[in-house]
Scaffold this motif. Sequence first.
Motif, short mmCIF file in Angstrom:
data_model
loop_
_atom_site.label_atom_id
_atom_site.label_comp_id
_atom_site.label_asym_id
_atom_site.label_seq_id
_atom_site.Cartn_x
_atom_site.Cartn_y
_atom_site.Cartn_z
N ASP A 47 53.07 84.87 130.30
CA ASP A 47 53.88 84.33 131.39
C ASP A 47 53.23 84.51 132.76
O ASP A 47 52.23 85.22 132.91
CB ASP A 47 55.30 84.90 131.37
CG ASP A 47 56.21 84.14 130.41
OD1 ASP A 47 55.91 82.98 130.08
OD2 ASP A 47 57.23 84.72 129.98
N SER A 74 56.25 81.73 127.50
CA SER A 74 57.40 82.01 126.63
C SER A 74 58.35 80.82 126.55
O SER A 74 58.93 80.55 125.50
CB SER A 74 58.14 83.26 127.10
OG SER A 74 58.70 83.06 128.39
N HIS A 75 58.49 80.11 127.69
CA HIS A 75 59.32 78.90 127.71
C HIS A 75 59.11 78.21 129.05
O HIS A 75 58.28 78.63 129.86
CB HIS A 75 60.79 79.21 127.44
CG HIS A 75 61.46 80.10 128.45
ND1 HIS A 75 61.10 81.41 128.67
CD2 HIS A 75 62.48 79.87 129.32
CE1 HIS A 75 61.87 81.95 129.59
NE2 HIS A 75 62.70 81.03 130.03
N HIS A 80 59.35 81.77 134.88
CA HIS A 80 58.33 82.24 133.95
C HIS A 80 57.02 81.47 134.07
O HIS A 80 55.96 82.01 133.73
CB HIS A 80 58.83 82.15 132.50
CG HIS A 80 59.93 83.12 132.20
ND1 HIS A 80 59.73 84.30 131.51
CD2 HIS A 80 61.25 83.09 132.51
CE1 HIS A 80 60.87 84.96 131.41
NE2 HIS A 80 61.81 84.25 132.01
N CYS A 102 57.96 72.82 125.01
CA CYS A 102 57.58 73.28 126.35
C CYS A 102 56.57 72.32 126.96
O CYS A 102 56.68 71.96 128.14
CB CYS A 102 57.01 74.69 126.27
SG CYS A 102 56.45 75.37 127.85
N SER A 170 61.54 78.04 123.36
CA SER A 170 61.22 79.47 123.48
C SER A 170 60.33 79.98 122.35
O SER A 170 60.55 79.67 121.18
CB SER A 170 62.51 80.30 123.51
OG SER A 170 63.27 80.04 124.67
N SER A 172 58.41 83.74 121.02
CA SER A 172 58.14 85.17 121.14
C SER A 172 56.72 85.39 120.63
O SER A 172 56.22 84.61 119.82
CB SER A 172 59.13 85.99 120.32
OG SER A 172 60.44 85.84 120.82
N THR A 183 59.49 89.69 123.26
CA THR A 183 60.61 88.82 122.89
C THR A 183 60.83 87.74 123.94
O THR A 183 60.40 87.86 125.09
CB THR A 183 61.91 89.62 122.73
OG1 THR A 183 62.22 90.27 123.98
CG2 THR A 183 61.79 90.66 121.63
N SER A 184 61.53 86.69 123.54
CA SER A 184 61.98 85.67 124.48
C SER A 184 63.39 86.02 124.93
O SER A 184 64.03 86.93 124.39
CB SER A 184 61.95 84.29 123.83
OG SER A 184 63.00 84.16 122.88
N GLU A 185 63.91 85.25 125.87
CA GLU A 185 65.27 85.51 126.35
C GLU A 185 66.32 85.12 125.31
O GLU A 185 67.50 85.44 125.47
CB GLU A 185 65.51 84.78 127.67
CG GLU A 185 64.70 85.37 128.81
CD GLU A 185 65.05 84.75 130.15
OE1 GLU A 185 66.25 84.49 130.40
OE2 GLU A 185 64.12 84.51 130.95
N SER A 186 65.90 84.45 124.25
CA SER A 186 66.85 84.04 123.21
C SER A 186 67.50 85.24 122.52
O SER A 186 68.58 85.11 121.95
CB SER A 186 66.14 83.18 122.16
OG SER A 186 65.70 81.97 122.71
N PRO A 225 61.77 90.48 128.25
CA PRO A 225 61.64 89.73 129.50
C PRO A 225 62.52 90.35 130.58
O PRO A 225 63.60 90.85 130.30
CB PRO A 225 62.12 88.32 129.12
CG PRO A 225 62.98 88.51 127.92
CD PRO A 225 62.41 89.68 127.18
#
Length: 306
Positions: A47, A74-75, A80, A102, A170, A172, A183-186, A225
């Motif tokens: 990121d 990440s997304h 980010h 993305c 997203s 990870s 990890t992603s924010e998911s 994140p």
Amino acid sequence: MMNPEIFNTFGDDFDRFGFPCDISRVTAGHGGEALLIRGTEKNALIDCGMAYCGEKTADNLKKATDKLDYIFLSHSHYDHIGGLPYIKEIFPEAIVCGSEKCAATIEKPSARKLMAELGNEARLLYDPESSKPIRTDELQVGLVLHDGDSISLGEEKITAYVTKGHTDCSLSYFLEPVKLLFTSESTGILEGEDYVHTPVLKSFSDAFMSLQKCRNLRAEYICLPHFGMLPKDYNETFFDKFDAECKSKLNFVQDMINDGVSEEEMFNRYIKKYWTPAKEAEQPYEAFAINSGHILKALLRELKGE
């Protein structure tokens, strides 16, 4: 973006940027992190942070290394990837990696327009003395990664895992052999030892599947994140709290449905419940309101079985 009060959630001696291998934080301001991984043969960035501090992030990166081979996104959200144009200016040879979704999203004029608008709001909040425009050029993915694709850094490798929920784009990232999961924010953001925020903007069903996928990796270390490293003995607790908070929000909305509350009033109640003075210090209200609207719609879709 994170409330400073929770930085010492796990005690004064805990270092949330105490990485288990050669990783440096080159983040320059509020927003998503920018983390430099030095492999035995190649270097990678996880990121890019926000655009308003993109030049400083790029400067930090240049001081930390004279070579950057990969940039992993990440997304597609502005906090980010906003720093990407500034980093690519200094490291034009770096290959930008991200999901197929993305790649398509960040080239859309409408998406870039929104990123510029939110980037300007962040600049006004965090760097009000600056009048520099927010750049959205160079927002491109050069290498599309699919679920399970790996990139070698030498003795190390990074594997991408699709973890939808926060967005459909997203990813990870799992760094081996150290077994460090970015990890992603998911699968949640830590906002206090007893609270995990659930920024699920698209699908709670997808988020639950992403949670199980992350758990199945049996990561030894987890980097979140907007926070950093978790203590090793807190990994499963964090995932449990994310699962519980998702279900709590679903119950919160179900109760409003049962009471015959309109969607407009649901939104107002959601804002009242979750917009706090601490959050006001973390992010622009405009970004919070946009995300809240998406989260509410995702909750409603889940409860309606759509």
